[in-house]
Design a protein around this motif. Structure first.
Motif, mmCIF file in Angstrom:
data_model
loop_
_atom_site.group_PDB
_atom_site.id
_atom_site.type_symbol
_atom_site.label_atom_id
_atom_site.label_comp_id
_atom_site.label_asym_id
_atom_site.label_seq_id
_atom_site.Cartn_x
_atom_site.Cartn_y
_atom_site.Cartn_z
ATOM 1 N N VAL A 266 0.841 -1.197 0.000
ATOM 2 C CA VAL A 266 0.000 0.000 0.000
ATOM 3 C C VAL A 266 0.877 1.247 0.000
ATOM 4 C CG1 VAL A 266 -1.763 1.293 1.270
ATOM 5 C CG2 VAL A 266 -1.888 -1.198 1.177
ATOM 6 N N GLN A 267 1.981 1.189 0.769
ATOM 7 C CA GLN A 267 2.874 2.348 0.874
ATOM 8 C C GLN A 267 3.605 2.636 -0.445
ATOM 9 O OE1 GLN A 267 6.443 2.643 1.009
ATOM 10 N NE2 GLN A 267 6.390 4.810 1.601
ATOM 11 N N SER A 268 3.908 1.607 -1.201
ATOM 12 C CA SER A 268 4.680 1.783 -2.438
ATOM 13 C C SER A 268 3.814 1.756 -3.695
ATOM 14 C CB SER A 268 5.743 0.684 -2.537
ATOM 15 O OG SER A 268 5.123 -0.604 -2.580
ATOM 16 N N THR A 269 2.510 1.803 -3.546
ATOM 17 C CA THR A 269 1.601 1.673 -4.684
ATOM 18 C C THR A 269 1.780 2.794 -5.709
ATOM 19 O OG1 THR A 269 -0.722 1.389 -5.313
ATOM 20 C CG2 THR A 269 -0.242 2.991 -3.588
ATOM 21 N N TYR A 271 -0.942 3.481 -7.658
ATOM 22 C CA TYR A 271 -2.311 3.943 -7.891
ATOM 23 C C TYR A 271 -2.491 5.373 -7.392
ATOM 24 C CZ TYR A 271 -3.791 -0.816 -9.077
ATOM 25 O OH TYR A 271 -3.940 -2.046 -9.673
ATOM 26 N N ALA A 272 -3.464 6.072 -7.976
ATOM 27 C CA ALA A 272 -3.706 7.471 -7.611
ATOM 28 C C ALA A 272 -4.061 7.611 -6.142
ATOM 29 C CB ALA A 272 -4.823 8.052 -8.487
ATOM 30 N N LEU A 273 -4.783 6.640 -5.594
ATOM 31 C CA LEU A 273 -5.130 6.627 -4.171
ATOM 32 C C LEU A 273 -4.654 5.312 -3.551
ATOM 33 C CD1 LEU A 273 -8.737 8.122 -4.156
ATOM 34 C CD2 LEU A 273 -6.703 9.141 -3.133
ATOM 35 N N PRO A 274 -3.876 5.352 -2.463
ATOM 36 C CA PRO A 274 -3.318 4.138 -1.864
ATOM 37 C C PRO A 274 -4.369 3.108 -1.446
ATOM 38 C CG PRO A 274 -2.173 6.063 -1.028
ATOM 39 C CD PRO A 274 -3.326 6.569 -1.831
#
Length: 486
Positions: A266-269, A271-274
């Motif tokens: 999640v921290q390194s995603t 995507y525009a929103l984690p």
């Protein structure tokens, strides 16, 4: 004629009043009478019901949206430990509401960008995201222009949408997650992606997510003049929306914490929103699209209500000669909407959205200042009630805190000061140009602008609340004098 500062009365007209109304007075008449007693004539139709008023506070809080958009703040600053336990803990406000609406509308654009990334593997550029934000800003303006009935209906719908959406999200996450985390992870696991070494400070940074999410409950007060039995429903809506949002938010947070597969992912995603990465890992691509759609629609409705609040604030400030172009901002259209305030909010939102194209850091600094501005606006009346309690109103309303009022205000004062300091501290270490918390610069600019406007314009125009209706007993109980005050 007297000078304006002396409260000149341009016209006085005697109007005969019928015999006292019977005890069974209709609810709108009761609310209008209380408004008249405060010195203001009725301007809006009271079309908003209990669910509308409760819904607008509930909508403004945006429990699903606030938690989803800011979930990573707590997840990376303390992890599950900070997230779970953090959940227990005139002008500036007008600007804050405009910024809040702008922030929410950009969040809608980011949700749509995430939908495009998951559904079509297409990464939107900043220009495209800003253009979507423009469209969402304009759509918010259109809905607000339709007026009270539309806003009340949308807010009531949002109440049920949030309840149903939370149920669907919680069940989906808990059922479909490949691995469900144990209780000790959810309640005690500590994560630190901030770079700060002080464990206590990191956990406190995680608390900001809860504070940011629960702001907005006071929006019910901005539409009090449009609500039935506002003297009771407005405060009940504030309290009810906080209690309801806390419970719903707790259920949603627990589902997220039990189903998160990898905090590092999640921290390194990309995507525009984690939060999109968390959904993707837990429920797969198809159900991620559903989850994002549920939250995106809730986010849009929450953003609409921010412009509802800002336009009513512009109206109220203009009524008291605290805002320029008074006649324009007090003009209502046939839908009973103060449309000048609505579209000024939209214009400012579109201008700020352009900043996102050039620098996401500058844009985030502007919008993060909104949370501080809201807390500062909360702080001002609380400060007066704590240190100058003798200035309280001579008559309490039907909803009050009784003997606990001063104690609760004192606790609120200390909490607000603490949070305002916490909001401006750097959230990452070492501090550099990318990780610096520029909110202090943005909030300083807001205060400077407000102060400049006061000395240049407000100091010579604003002399205190302006009564738009004066009531004096001059001819017995059946005759009163009403006067319009410019």
């Amino acid at each position: 004629m007297k000078d304006r500062a002396d409260g000149d009365v341009e016209s006085i007209q005697k109007i005969p009043i019928a015999s006292p109304t019977p005890p069974a007075e209709s609810p709108p008449d009761v609310s209008d009478k209380r408004l008249n007693d405060l010195g203001y004539k009725t301007e809006f139709r009271r079309n908003m019901s209990l669910f509308g008023v409760l819904g607008i506070s509930f909508c403004a809080i945006g429990i699903l949206t606030g938690m989803s958009s800011a979930f990573q703040t707590g997840l990376f600053s303390g992890g599950p430990l900070g997230l779970f336990w953090g959940w227990n803990t005139g002008w500036v406000y007008s600007i804050a509401m405009v910024f809040t609406g702008t922030s929410g509308n950009l969040s809608v654009a980011l949700y749509l960008a995430s939908l495009a990334e998951v559904g079509q593997n297409r990464v939107l550029t900043r220009v495209e995201i800003a253009a979507i934000a423009w469209g969402v800003n304009i759509a918010s303006g259109v809905i607000n222009t339709v007026g009270t009935r539309a806003i009340g209906g949308m807010s009531a719908f949002n109440l049920w949408w949030t309840l149903g959406g939370t149920f669907v999200l919680v069940i989906t996450l808990l059922v479909k997650a490949p691995v469900r985390n144990p209780a000790d992870f959810v309640f005690t696991d500590f994560q630190n992606f901030t770079g700060w070494s002080n464990r206590g400070f990191v956990v406190l940074l995680g608390f900001l997510q809860a504070v940011y999410t629960l702001e907005g409950c006071e929006t019910a007060a901005q539409v009090a003049e449009e609500a039935q039995r506002a003297e009771l429903l407005a405060p009940l809506a504030v309290v009810g929306s906080i209690a309801g949002s806390w419970l719903i938010g707790l259920a949603y947070m627990l589902a997220l914490l039990f189903s998160v597969q990898s905090i590092a992912r999640v921290q390194s995603t990309s995507y525009a929103l984690p939060i999109t990465q968390l959904y993707y890992d837990a429920v797969g691509p198809r159900l991620t699209l559903m989850c994002l759609t549920v939250v995106a629609l809730a986010q849009f409705m929450a953003s609409v209500t921010a412009f509802t609040a800002s336009s009513r604030l512009f109206y109220a400030l203009s009524r008291d000669n605290a805002f320029p172009m008074k006649t324009w901002f007090m003009t209502l259209n046939r839908y009973q909407a103060p449309y000048w305030g609505v579209w000024v909010s939209v214009l400012v939102g579109c201008i700020i959205s352009c900043a996102y194209i050039g620098s996401a850091i500058a844009f985030n600094a502007i919008l993060s200042s909104a949370a501080i501005a809201v807390m500062l606006s909360y702080l001002q009346p609380i400060l007066i009630r704590v240190f100058w309690p003798s200035t309280s109103l001579p008559e309490r309303g039907p909803f009050n805190l009784g003997r606990w009022s001063w104690v609760i205000n004192l606790a609120s004062f200390m909490f607000a000061v603490f949070i305002c300091v916490l909001f401006i501290l750097p959230t990452a270490y070492p501090v550099n140009t990318l990780d610096m918390n520029y909110a202090i610069v943005a909030i300083g600019a807001i205060i400077l602008i407000v102060a400049l406007c006061w000395f240049v314009w407000g100091n010579s125009h604003f002399v205190g609340p302006v009564k738009t209706i004066l009531v004096n007993e001059t001819g017995g109980e059946n005759e009163k004098v009403f006067s319009e005050v410019d």
